[in-house]
Design a protein around this motif. Sequence first.
Motif, mmCIF file in Angstrom:
data_model
loop_
_atom_site.group_PDB
_atom_site.id
_atom_site.type_symbol
_atom_site.label_atom_id
_atom_site.label_comp_id
_atom_site.label_asym_id
_atom_site.label_seq_id
_atom_site.Cartn_x
_atom_site.Cartn_y
_atom_site.Cartn_z
ATOM 1 N N TRP A 157 0.855 -1.190 0.000
ATOM 2 C CA TRP A 157 0.000 0.000 0.000
ATOM 3 C C TRP A 157 0.886 1.234 0.000
ATOM 4 C CZ3 TRP A 157 -5.006 1.413 -0.463
ATOM 5 C CH2 TRP A 157 -5.397 2.663 0.015
ATOM 6 N N CYS A 158 0.658 2.121 -1.000
ATOM 7 C CA CYS A 158 1.405 3.375 -1.001
ATOM 8 C C CYS A 158 0.556 4.428 -0.292
ATOM 9 C CB CYS A 158 1.726 3.831 -2.428
ATOM 10 S SG CYS A 158 2.452 5.490 -2.421
ATOM 11 N N PRO A 159 1.008 4.902 0.870
ATOM 12 C CA PRO A 159 0.200 5.847 1.634
ATOM 13 C C PRO A 159 0.046 7.180 0.919
ATOM 14 C CG PRO A 159 2.230 5.276 2.813
ATOM 15 C CD PRO A 159 2.294 4.605 1.485
ATOM 16 N N SER A 160 0.954 7.493 0.012
ATOM 17 C CA SER A 160 0.867 8.764 -0.688
ATOM 18 C C SER A 160 -0.067 8.656 -1.893
ATOM 19 C CB SER A 160 2.272 9.204 -1.092
ATOM 20 O OG SER A 160 2.206 10.199 -2.057
ATOM 21 N N CYS A 161 0.099 7.598 -2.690
ATOM 22 C CA CYS A 161 -0.778 7.402 -3.847
ATOM 23 C C CYS A 161 -2.128 6.813 -3.428
ATOM 24 C CB CYS A 161 -0.116 6.499 -4.885
ATOM 25 S SG CYS A 161 1.358 7.201 -5.635
ATOM 26 N N LYS A 162 -2.216 6.353 -2.189
ATOM 27 C CA LYS A 162 -3.445 5.789 -1.639
ATOM 28 C C LYS A 162 -4.001 4.663 -2.494
ATOM 29 C CE LYS A 162 -4.610 9.869 0.973
ATOM 30 N NZ LYS A 162 -4.755 11.278 0.659
ATOM 31 N N LYS A 174 10.077 1.088 -1.982
ATOM 32 C CA LYS A 174 9.417 2.370 -2.233
ATOM 33 C C LYS A 174 8.511 2.295 -3.458
ATOM 34 C CE LYS A 174 13.179 5.135 -0.366
ATOM 35 N NZ LYS A 174 14.381 5.845 -0.800
ATOM 36 N N CYS A 175 7.504 3.166 -3.475
ATOM 37 C CA CYS A 175 6.571 3.258 -4.596
ATOM 38 C C CYS A 175 7.346 3.683 -5.839
ATOM 39 C CB CYS A 175 5.479 4.268 -4.270
ATOM 40 S SG CYS A 175 4.444 4.710 -5.659
ATOM 41 N N GLU A 176 7.186 2.930 -6.891
ATOM 42 C CA GLU A 176 7.920 3.183 -8.122
ATOM 43 C C GLU A 176 7.565 4.556 -8.688
ATOM 44 O OE1 GLU A 176 7.598 2.853 -12.602
ATOM 45 O OE2 GLU A 176 5.957 2.150 -11.329
ATOM 46 N N ARG A 177 6.378 5.050 -8.350
ATOM 47 C CA ARG A 177 5.880 6.308 -8.911
ATOM 48 C C ARG A 177 6.257 7.531 -8.088
ATOM 49 N NH1 ARG A 177 6.298 7.607 -13.087
ATOM 50 N NH2 ARG A 177 6.796 5.623 -14.004
ATOM 51 N N CYS A 178 6.117 7.426 -6.746
ATOM 52 C CA CYS A 178 6.272 8.646 -5.954
ATOM 53 C C CYS A 178 7.372 8.523 -4.911
ATOM 54 C CB CYS A 178 4.956 9.030 -5.299
ATOM 55 S SG CYS A 178 4.534 7.931 -3.939
ATOM 56 N N ASP A 179 8.028 7.341 -4.829
ATOM 57 C CA ASP A 179 9.159 7.179 -3.923
ATOM 58 C C ASP A 179 8.782 7.105 -2.446
ATOM 59 O OD1 ASP A 179 11.458 6.625 -5.143
ATOM 60 O OD2 ASP A 179 12.454 8.526 -4.740
HETATM 61 ZN ZN LIG Z 1 3.119 6.272 -4.514
#
Ligand SMILES: [Zn+2]
Length: 821
Positions: A157-162, A174-179
Amino acid sequence: MGYNPQKIEKKWQKFWEKSGIYKAQDKAGGKKNFYHLVMFPYPSGNLHIGHWYNFAPADVFARFKRMNGLNVMSPIGFDAFGLPAENAAIKRKIHPNNWTRKNIENMRKQLKSMGNIYDWSREVVTCDPEYYKWTQWLFLQFYKNGLARKAKVPANWCPSCKTVLANEQVVDGKCERCDSHVIQEEIEQWLFKISSYADELLKGLDSLDWPETTKIMQRNWIGRSEGHEIKFQIQDTRYDIQVFTTRADTLFGCTYLVVAPEHPIILNLKSEILNLKFVEQYLKESKKKTERDRISDLKEKTGVELRGIKAINPVNGREVPIFVADYVIMHYGTGAIMAVPAHDNRDFDFAKKYNLPIKMVICPNWPKTVCPILDKAYEGEGYLVDSDKFDGMPSRDAKERIGEWLQKQEKAGKKVYYRLKDWLISRQRYWGAPIPMVFCEKCSWQPVPEKDLPVLLPDIKNYLPTGEGKSPLAKSKKFINTVCPKCGGSAQRETDTMDTFICSSWYYLRYADPLNKTEFASKEKLKAWLPVNVYVGGAEHSVMHLLYSRFFTKALNKMGLIDFSEPFLGLRHQGIILGPDGQKMSKSRGNVVDPDEQVKKYGADAVRMYLCFMGPYNQGGPYNPDGLVGISRFLNRVWELFENSTPTPKGVGAPTGSVGEFRNKNLERLLNQTIKKVTEDIEGMRFNTAISAIMILINEISKQPKLLEIENWKLIIKLIAPFAPHMAEELWSRLGNKDSIHNQEWPKYDPKLIEEERINLIIQINGKVRDKIEVPSGISEKEASDLVINSEKIKKWLQGQEIKKTIFVPGKLINLVIGVD
Ligand SMILES: [Zn+2]
Ligand SMILES: [Zn+2]
């Protein structure tokens, strides 16, 4: 008139568009079809120089193939759904749809400014309902073939991209998109069963013309390991613990077992565990940790012994203690491991910490005299010791023999495990293709009937991710409420959208037949173009897009929808472009190169050619503004040379591909050599050395421009055409040609004219002729004297004496003066 790229580039781009010369016909005479593909871009807003580096040199290759008689299709489109576009839109408070459409418009213009041979009539945009209708249709085929299921599984679960992410989209935790750091959550998800294709994905790699590093990355990601599943009985109970090991040869050295906190044995034998309170406390603690933290090498391993129960080592009947430790993960293998601390470093550390016996059973040498005292585990191969009847056996053989021996007693079985897990495809986000499934209380999950596709993504105002584990679509009553396709009762739509990697897993199929309204692509058109011959794109997609696309192709092949099983026969990666300072380009560093500015200043041809010239294509490197100036100067020079040599169109009509006559033998040879070199280098995507060869040629020619015949100019223009297509077209038309240069045949060289003239060089020592050797006529003094000094025949005359003087008459003789003067 001087070279004015701004003027001629626009002119020829218009001409190409109007004449449609790059439109790929499914059948073109007797020509063989060639599918040339670049990874389609996200509509992120602007084409950056990295896009140019992917697309421009790739276009050189495509143009080259076209001139070599192939019917080339080179399509382009936009990977328009998904996190990158959506995150950017949210940041700017613009609706993702508006943002994406605007970007596509802008990027189309930029792409056209490169002067590539894209067939725009085949453009696909993955967020168009005409496209995602088929993405949804393909989802249904996966579902109907048992390859899609919904399950509650631990997810990233990416807490930033939700939203949740697939394993492949988590890089170093880490999230490949937003780190952002990814955490583990148990969420109900749609999964694609990519794991059931693990073996085929592995086997298929062997036949592909791909970079070896990419194949290795895929092999490691799939992670096949062959070994044995071994049964450890639990003393005085009917229960057992299964462990998987690739090292059955070390079984005699197993001194304890470790189970995952979620292992059922803990619940089953609850009443037997003496320190249950303590154990339960540990289970509670480990629940708070993420899977990543649990398996991290940096964190210390913790565990608790399950007192009161013991397992029996099947090879020697000895009791071994059982631990619960959270570094063992339930859904990896069997959720339990046998610990052999003498031969596994992780077990070794754990054994030291909890003071457990360390028993060496593999010795590097045989016969053993003294086994070394261990300060760390010995993980290599060797010979068995302290292993009863297997003593002295090489460990490689013992793996099989111990496995067989236990198998006969029904205490073990052969087993293959894969690291590859199923692909988690649900996204709790707005900007994606809705998953075409409906939930009915009575009939459970039901697929949307194919005739009702597409399930349109509604235009909603509140598109922000909710963070509540559901997509924003869950708030749209109009979207959710529907009827059950099976019983007709009221039902609810799935509100998650699909991972955008699904859209890109099949887009290369759609290019073959982009306007088809009744099928995702017709069999006939797929047959005409697929599989892709050469695919060019970044290596960062090695275990994402490139693995998913292979899975899609294999699954569709098995469903009988396509008749090939690999999507991309050839694959090439471009390197990474760094800023002029040699650092990764980033806005904060202020070293970002804007391709639009560069094109405005120097023209697209110069930028294209510079990107090809700056270094080996698969390595990339820093973008050097001086280098671009150099290339621009070179193009100017070619232009001037052309104008000054004023070739008249008298030679028009001479057979294409013929070399024409140079009145100068050396120049003629050089031209033939250059054709050979440029041909071979473009074929191997060594664009930089191909350009160097052209530069050397132009340099020689400019010394004697009057010698140039019109046929020679034709050849030179052809060599330049893939790199600087606009300038080549302009010069070509000035020679009086009506048809495009890009419809011409690639020049051929005459192998006979490449060979250099050879002469007999006379070798003298102190003025006396001692030998004659055959050498190329153009040999230099240095080359000749090196040759002479190293000749066996001459050595006896030299007798190690110092050479005082060398007299060299080019093309005739070399005289070495030695001895006392
Ligand atoms: Zn993300
Ligand atoms: Zn129903």
